[in-house]
Scaffold this active site. Structure first.
Site, PDB file in Angstrom:
ATOM      1  N   HIS A  56      12.940   0.862  -1.733  1.00  0.00           N
ATOM      2  CA  HIS A  56      11.509   1.179  -1.682  1.00  0.00           C
ATOM      3  C   HIS A  56      11.296   2.444  -0.863  1.00  0.00           C
ATOM      4  CE1 HIS A  56       9.922  -3.180  -2.532  1.00  0.00           C
ATOM      5  NE2 HIS A  56      10.878  -2.816  -3.350  1.00  0.00           N
ATOM      6  N   GLU A  58       9.353   3.029   1.580  1.00  0.00           N
ATOM      7  CA  GLU A  58       9.314   2.784   3.024  1.00  0.00           C
ATOM      8  C   GLU A  58      10.720   2.663   3.613  1.00  0.00           C
ATOM      9  OE1 GLU A  58       5.849   0.217   1.337  1.00  0.00           O
ATOM     10  OE2 GLU A  58       7.780   0.990   0.639  1.00  0.00           O
ATOM     11  N   CYS A  86       5.294  -4.189   1.169  1.00  0.00           N
ATOM     12  CA  CYS A  86       5.640  -5.571   0.843  1.00  0.00           C
ATOM     13  C   CYS A  86       6.219  -6.237   2.090  1.00  0.00           C
ATOM     14  CB  CYS A  86       6.672  -5.593  -0.294  1.00  0.00           C
ATOM     15  SG  CYS A  86       8.304  -4.977   0.190  1.00  0.00           S
ATOM     16  N   CYS A  89       9.537  -4.547   3.387  1.00  0.00           N
ATOM     17  CA  CYS A  89       9.299  -3.290   4.105  1.00  0.00           C
ATOM     18  C   CYS A  89       8.584  -3.541   5.426  1.00  0.00           C
ATOM     19  CB  CYS A  89       8.511  -2.329   3.217  1.00  0.00           C
ATOM     20  SG  CYS A  89       9.469  -1.800   1.772  1.00  0.00           S
TER      21      CYS A  89
END
Length: 149
Positions: A56, A58, A86, A89
């Site tokens: 991701h 992040e 999410c 993260c």
């Protein structure tokens, strides 16, 4: 004196990363990490390219910023991310002890707040910065993806 480096300025930079993800066929989420008005990390989703569910935006940004700073803690830093993180993260952000998280669009299904995940107690959270722009990019991506299938 007016400071041009505000939350909107930096969220626009994160949106540029999200656009790059969009053009690569990735879910268009972008993130940057800033310290003292200096961008030290830029990233976007790479889950398809890397065939890695943890890639991701992040996560990529946290790793990049930690490498830049030479340490695992991101105190004094702000992450700007186009979509609410999410729980995975958010967990990484918790452990990084980042000082501030600013996000654009809310993720009502998978966002860390819906999932009940907490950030570090000292982390300040601000949502809704350029929310329409971030949300519209995500909607456009999924509409185009559905039309291709």
């Amino acid at each position: 004196m007016i400071n041009p480096y505000d939350d909107t300025y930096f969220m626009k930079k994160a949106l540029q990363e999200a656009e790059e993800a969009f053009h690569k066929g990735e879910v268009p989420v972008g993130a940057i990490i800033v310290i003292k008005n200096k961008i030290i990390a830029r990233s976007h989703n790479l889950t398809e390219l890397l065939n890695d569910v943890t890639a991701h935006a992040e996560m990529q940004a946290i790793t990049s910023a930690s490498n830049f700073l030479g340490g695992k803690y991101l105190t004094g830093c702000t992450m700007y991310v186009t979509l609410e993180p999410c729980q995975m993260c958010a967990g990484a952000l918790f452990w990084s002890q980042i000082s501030r998280v600013v996000f654009g669009a809310t993720d009502e299904k998978r966002g860390f707040r819906t999932m009940g995940t907490k950030l570090h107690p000292k982390t300040e959270v601000l949502g809704g910065i350029l929310e329409n722009e971030a949300s519209n990019l995500l909607k456009r991506f999924f509409i185009e993806k559905r039309n291709l299938n």
